[in-house]
Write an enzyme that holds these catalytic residues in place. Structure first.
Site, mmCIF file in Angstrom:
data_model
loop_
_atom_site.group_PDB
_atom_site.id
_atom_site.type_symbol
_atom_site.label_atom_id
_atom_site.label_comp_id
_atom_site.label_asym_id
_atom_site.label_seq_id
_atom_site.Cartn_x
_atom_site.Cartn_y
_atom_site.Cartn_z
ATOM 1 N N THR A 70 0.843 -1.202 0.000
ATOM 2 C CA THR A 70 0.000 0.000 0.000
ATOM 3 C C THR A 70 0.881 1.256 0.000
ATOM 4 O OG1 THR A 70 -1.784 -1.168 1.108
ATOM 5 C CG2 THR A 70 -1.803 1.226 1.295
ATOM 6 N N SER A 185 4.686 -7.212 -1.618
ATOM 7 C CA SER A 185 4.296 -7.253 -0.208
ATOM 8 C C SER A 185 4.791 -8.561 0.395
ATOM 9 C CB SER A 185 2.768 -7.192 -0.126
ATOM 10 O OG SER A 185 2.352 -7.357 1.200
ATOM 11 N N HIS A 187 3.739 -10.209 3.190
ATOM 12 C CA HIS A 187 2.826 -11.163 3.836
ATOM 13 C C HIS A 187 2.021 -12.007 2.861
ATOM 14 C CE1 HIS A 187 -1.195 -8.940 3.731
ATOM 15 N NE2 HIS A 187 -0.388 -7.958 3.440
ATOM 16 N N THR A 223 13.027 4.651 10.441
ATOM 17 C CA THR A 223 13.901 3.562 10.873
ATOM 18 C C THR A 223 13.456 2.251 10.237
ATOM 19 O OG1 THR A 223 14.256 4.701 12.958
ATOM 20 C CG2 THR A 223 14.743 2.345 12.936
ATOM 21 N N CYS A 311 -17.229 -5.086 3.081
ATOM 22 C CA CYS A 311 -18.270 -4.684 4.029
ATOM 23 C C CYS A 311 -18.097 -3.202 4.327
ATOM 24 C CB CYS A 311 -18.139 -5.489 5.308
ATOM 25 S SG CYS A 311 -19.385 -5.036 6.503
#
Ligand code: PLP
Length: 365
Positions: A70, A185, A187, A223, A311
């Protein structure tokens, strides 16, 4: 045992990645410090940079670590604000919302961007940036990124590629794709959450978004998330080494599952099934049965899948990807995404099939 079939949302961390993340977290050191602790942290970061570069056939200098895809997406799109941007209509909301004034490239009913429409849009007016994801998160359909890059470049535009859902599933080469910028990304490839990368074509300036410090060669202040970055590096290396497993094992499990579901009922539609797709994703519409009903029934049986609908304020909006592919509201609201990964077993799929069969019998009796 609960069954997790929602890898496109986030993948469970691989044990060896988790061990490394914990080991790095147990230490101390800021990668910008010159003392031994800082140098040790810096080594983890630079090793990871080489591993992430290798995943997309780039050089380490082209890799900038961020807090996730993102942020990488926001960084690039913020850089092009005020200029003409074209985005595919099936991009992730991070792209759609970071470029609110962009114009959309339509997709065909098979979920692939319409290259003729892209060419017409490029011919109509000068364009600064074109955004096309490599693999769609909801359908798994692989997009013709190299062709889009060629069109963009022929018309003086640059190309941004969101490769989040492609990593570890298909081979990625920044140069072969013709990408100028690419987001990754950790994950989604069994690394930790909250870390990602922006890869920039050699010779192009890396856009700056986070300001305040000199980290990442002045391109991304803050950092370093040393443990997360180390985990991303190892996850990237394992992801690259595991593509054959995807091709052979996971694709077969997915294809067998779809065949069995097709044999159960005519009332289903598998989105993007005629197109090249990554092997782990299946998006199945069950006619007339809301995805929420299906998800709740599966959840009661301990099975986690996803619906493409978002949602918002207690009501479910149909998936923008499926509606862009021509699904009407009720169709788009009855689709489930099943996404598999490195730890999915045939037992998981059989259990899902048993539960899904019960839903079909109950609702289509
Ligand atoms: N792009 C795609 C295609 C995604 O699937 C996701 C995650 O859902 C993102 C971007 C955002 O990634 P991150 O969670 O690293 O910010």
């Amino acid at each position: 045992m609960p069954i997790y079939l929602d890898y496109n949302a986030t993948a469970p961390m691989r044990p060896e990645v988790r061990d490394l993340v914990i080991r790095v977290m147990e230490g101390v050191g800021n990668g910008s410090s010159v003392h031994a602790y800082g140098r040790a942290a810096r080594k983890y970061i630079e090793d990871a940079r080489a591993q992430v570069a290798d995943l997309c056939v780039a050089t380490p200098e082209q890799v900038t670590f961020t807090s996730g895809a993102t942020e990488s997406i926001n960084t690039v799109l913020h850089h092009f604000r005020g200029k003409r941007i074209l985005v595919s209509s099936i991009e992730h909301p991070a792209v759609l919302q970071s470029a609110p004034d962009s114009e959309q490239i339509p997709v065909t009913t098979n979920g692939v961007i319409d290259l003729n429409a892209l060419e017409a849009l490029l011919k109509a007016e000068p364009t600064a940036l074109v955004c096309v994801m490599l693999v769609n998160s909801e359908t798994g359909v692989i997009q013709p990124v190299a062709e889009a890059a060629q069109l963009a470049h022929d018309h003086g535009a640059l190309l941004f590629v969101d490769a989040v859902q492609a990593a570890g599933r298909i081979n990625i080469s920044l140069n072969k794709l013709g990408a100028d910028y690419m987001a990754l990304s950790a994950h989604k490839m069994a690394g930790p959450q909250g870390v990602g990368a922006l890869i920039t074509k050699s010779g192009l300036e890396t856009p700056r978004f986070m300001l305040g410090g000199g980290q990442e060669k002045n391109c991304r202040a803050g950092t370093h998330n040393t443990a997360g970055i180390a985990g991303m590096g190892l996850a990237a290396q394992i992801a690259k080494d595991s593509i054959t497993h995807y091709d052979e094992t996971i694709t077969k499990m997915r294809d067998d599952m779809e065949e069995k579901i097709r044999a159960l009922t005519n009332g289903i539609k598998i989105y993007g099934d005629h197109m090249p797709r990554v092997g782990n994703t299946s998006n199945i519409g069950l006619h007339g049965v809301p995805a929420q009903t299906q998800m709740m029934a599966l959840d009661l049986d301990g099975i986690a899948v996803s619906s493409g609908s978002a949602c918002s304020s207690g009501s479910f909006k149909p998936s923008h990807v499926l509606t862009a592919m021509g699904a009407d509201e009720s169709e788009a609201k009855s689709a489930l995404r099943i996404s598999m990964g490195w730890n999915t077993t045939q037992h998981d799929i059989d259990t899902f099939l048993n539960s899904y069969t019960k839903i079909i019998k109950r609702t289509q009796a």
